[in-house]
Motif scaffolding. Structure first.
Motif: not given
Length: 313
Positions: A94-111
């Motif tokens: 519904d566009l209430q979640d921002s895709p701009d959060e994806i890089p940080d969420l990815y980094k917190m798992i991988v790095v």
């Protein structure tokens, strides 16, 4: 593949083109390989037709269509089964979640090495009476019962190590308590991240008041199953034995009273009926424990344990 985005949706035809274009732009800037799995949970609008068009223009966009509405948990479960990325990120359509959060969420798992990162919508744009207050009650109850210190269990924006989503089964209304399922499966590195919450741009919310009742019932279920799913007799047997002993002690007291006092009116005393009630309830609980143990021992899942490593086996 680096990232899988799982998006459950119901009647969101207007938001899908903007959402998928936004996701593609963000991930391409990071130069990561990705797939977007759009799970149509029985939409009655043109959502599936939109998904087909988007898939034709972008092969990274995939779709799953339910024949009818099963709920968000079922949509997530099917999305998790199909996911191929090393990191799985879920978000609402519904566009209430921002895709701009994806890089940080990815980094917190991988790095950073977390198993699960849950979004925390610290500033919300929802109705305070119908969504914010019940959500606070849910979150407080979930924190108390699970010991997981998250502010927002139900946030749709989460990221997972692939091992997590392949080790859990989401059903009923359990999508709200995925962090608890993950902890139950042995994944302890769970944290949260403050994420942006946007006002709804298209359509209306698809959730009603019934989700609050279902949510509390599912919390009770998962709390019980996580503690006694493999050993039901430890629960039913304990309380059954306590009830029976209380009733038996009351009956002994009455029996002694009858022997000592000549005109002791046994059946006129509340303790007589209380002792019978406690002993009957105790026997029923004890028998329920036996039946549960028999079912558990004959279940195909009775020895289905999640093993992280094996050595020399």
């Amino acid at each position: 593949m680096d990232i899988t985005i799982v998006v459950p949706l119901l009647n969101e035809e207007e938001s899908l083109p903007e959402l998928t274009e936004w996701i593609a732009r963000v991930i391409n800037e990071q130069q990561k390989s990705y797939e977007v799995i759009l799970v149509d949970d029985g939409s009655t609008d043109n959502s599936w037709q939109v998904i087909e068009q988007l898939s034709q223009s972008n092969p990274c966009i995939k779709g799953i269509k339910f024949q009818r509405n099963y709920g968000k948990s079922a949509a997530l479960n099917e999305g998790f089964k199909a996911a191929k990325g090393d990191v799985i990120i879920t978000m609402d359509a519904d566009l209430q979640d921002s895709p701009d959060e994806i890089p940080d969420l990815y980094k917190m798992i991988v790095v950073d090495g977390f198993d699960l990162v849950s979004g925390w919508k610290k500033k919300r744009f929802d109705n305070k009476l119908t969504k914010n207050l019940p959500s606070k009650l849910f979150n407080a109850a979930a924190r108390k019962s699970s010991g997981i210190k998250l502010h927002d269990f139900n946030c749709g924006l989460k990221s997972y190590n692939k091992k997590v989503v392949k080790s859990i089964e989401v059903y009923g209304e359990m999508h709200r308590y995925i962090p608890i399922l993950a902890k139950w499966a042995g994944f302890r590195k769970i944290t949260e991240k403050v994420v942006e919450h946007r006002a709804r741009k298209y359509g209306v919310t698809k959730f009603g008041w019934d989700r609050f009742v279902n949510g509390f019932l599912d919390l009770a279920t998962i709390s019980f199953v996580s503690r006694f799913g493999k050993r039901p007799m430890h629960f039913f047997g304990l309380y059954g034995t306590l009830c029976f002993l209380i009733g038996f002690a009351m009956s002994i007291y009455l029996f002694i009273g009858k022997l000592v006092v000549a005109d002791f009116a046994l059946t006129n005393r509340p303790a007589f009926y209380g002792s019978l009630t406690f002993m009957i309830i105790g026997m029923q609980l004890f028998l329920a424990g036996f039946v549960a143990e028999l079912i558990n021992r004959n279940s195909t899942e009775r020895n289905n344990y999640l093993i992280e490593k094996k050595l020399g086996v």
